[in-house]
Design a protein around this motif. Structure first.
Motif, PDB file in Angstrom:
ATOM      1  N   GLU A 172       0.830  -1.213   0.000  1.00 30.80           N
ATOM      2  CA  GLU A 172       0.000   0.000   0.000  1.00 30.80           C
ATOM      3  C   GLU A 172       0.861   1.259   0.000  1.00 30.80           C
ATOM      4  O   GLU A 172       0.573   2.222  -0.712  1.00 30.80           O
ATOM      5  CB  GLU A 172      -0.925  -0.002   1.219  1.00 30.80           C
ATOM      6  N   LYS A 175       2.450   1.850  -3.441  1.00 27.38           N
ATOM      7  CA  LYS A 175       1.482   2.340  -4.421  1.00 27.38           C
ATOM      8  C   LYS A 175       1.187   3.815  -4.192  1.00 27.38           C
ATOM      9  O   LYS A 175       1.147   4.620  -5.145  1.00 27.38           O
ATOM     10  CB  LYS A 175       0.194   1.523  -4.346  1.00 27.38           C
ATOM     11  N   PHE A 179       4.393   4.402  -6.833  1.00 27.65           N
ATOM     12  CA  PHE A 179       3.746   4.014  -8.094  1.00 27.65           C
ATOM     13  C   PHE A 179       2.812   5.110  -8.620  1.00 27.65           C
ATOM     14  O   PHE A 179       2.928   5.539  -9.766  1.00 27.65           O
ATOM     15  CB  PHE A 179       2.947   2.724  -7.931  1.00 27.65           C
ATOM     16  N   SER A 180       1.868   5.543  -7.788  1.00 26.30           N
ATOM     17  CA  SER A 180       0.867   6.522  -8.247  1.00 26.30           C
ATOM     18  C   SER A 180       1.486   7.863  -8.636  1.00 26.30           C
ATOM     19  O   SER A 180       1.198   8.387  -9.719  1.00 26.30           O
ATOM     20  CB  SER A 180      -0.218   6.713  -7.187  1.00 26.30           C
ATOM     21  N   ASN A 185       0.809   3.112 -13.245  1.00 22.23           N
ATOM     22  CA  ASN A 185      -0.554   2.692 -12.953  1.00 22.23           C
ATOM     23  C   ASN A 185      -0.821   1.217 -13.222  1.00 22.23           C
ATOM     24  O   ASN A 185      -1.834   0.675 -12.767  1.00 22.23           O
ATOM     25  CB  ASN A 185      -1.537   3.553 -13.762  1.00 22.23           C
TER      26      ASN A 185
END
Length: 228
Positions: A172, A175, A179-180, A185
């Motif tokens: 989590e 991400k 990542f975000s 994505n």
């Protein structure tokens, strides 16, 4: 690139070239699975293995940077003792366990020989807690901080610290903070997610000179060491 596919005995690869901060090439070559016509493109997922460790270390460095210079409560320092965040952290030598810092985990300097004991954890049904318990039973080949020795289970432990500090799972946190913001994505943090992905490369290895399809490794219990 096509010559490289032949020389490296791999069915396909996705390539991105960045020059002066701009993407100048973003393209897939070859196929996702040997013997098929399913072409690789710039969105095809590949398991990146131990490149995952760079994400784990970066996540911890972010938390360290957020702790400076004000020393905000709840954020860590890379020089924190591991037992500050994981009181149950143990190694063969209790003194070494007490003195081990987060930085030691990330620098592969616990005294283990490269891969010492690591591969008994791959594709096993052990939990992360069980792996850490078994790690504590291994007698390192070398003394603490005396020699570099690649240690997957150290990065597994480092990922557990991220969860303790942030209240989020390792996956989590990656991400949300990596990542975000980077627009990654399609990226998946855990190996158990890849089976549901449509555009993914199949895992392969070379057996007696011939390319063979193999299952993806089941390593989510030690995800921070290699599951992205």
């Amino acid at each position: 690139m096509n010559r490289a596919l032949l020389e490296w005995k791999i069915p396909g690869v996705s390539v991105c070239i960045v020059k002066n901060g701009k993407v100048v090439l973003e393209k897939g070559y070859g196929v996702r699975e040997t013997g098929t016509e399913n072409k690789v493109d710039e969105h095809t997922l590949f398991m990146i293995g131990s490149n995952t460790k760079a994400f784990t270390a970066t996540a911890l460095a972010i938390l360290d940077a957020e702790n400076q210079p004000a020393g905000k409560a709840g954020k860590l320092s890379l020089d924190d003792k591991v037992q500050k965040w994981l009181p149950d952290f143990k190694l063969y030598d209790p003194w070494v366990a007490k003195e081990t810092t987060i930085r030691d985990l990330l620098c592969h300097r616990l005294g283990f020989e490269t891969f010492q004991g690591d591969f008994m954890f791959f594709d096993s049904d052990l939990s992360t807690a069980q792996m850490r318990e078994k790690m504590s039973k291994l007698k390192p080949l070398y003394s603490f901080r005396s020699k570099w020795g690649y240690t997957n289970s150290a990065f597994m432990t480092a990922g557990e610290i991220i969860s303790k500090v942030t209240g989020r799972t390792w996956a989590e946190f990656l991400k949300e903070r990596l990542f975000s913001p980077l627009g990654m994505n399609n990226t998946l943090a855990l190996s158990n997610e890849i089976s549901a992905a449509a555009n993914k490369a199949t895992a392969h290895t070379v057996v007696s000179g011939e390319l063979k399809k193999i299952p993806y490794g089941r390593i989510d219990a030690m995800a921070p060491a290699g599951s992205i």
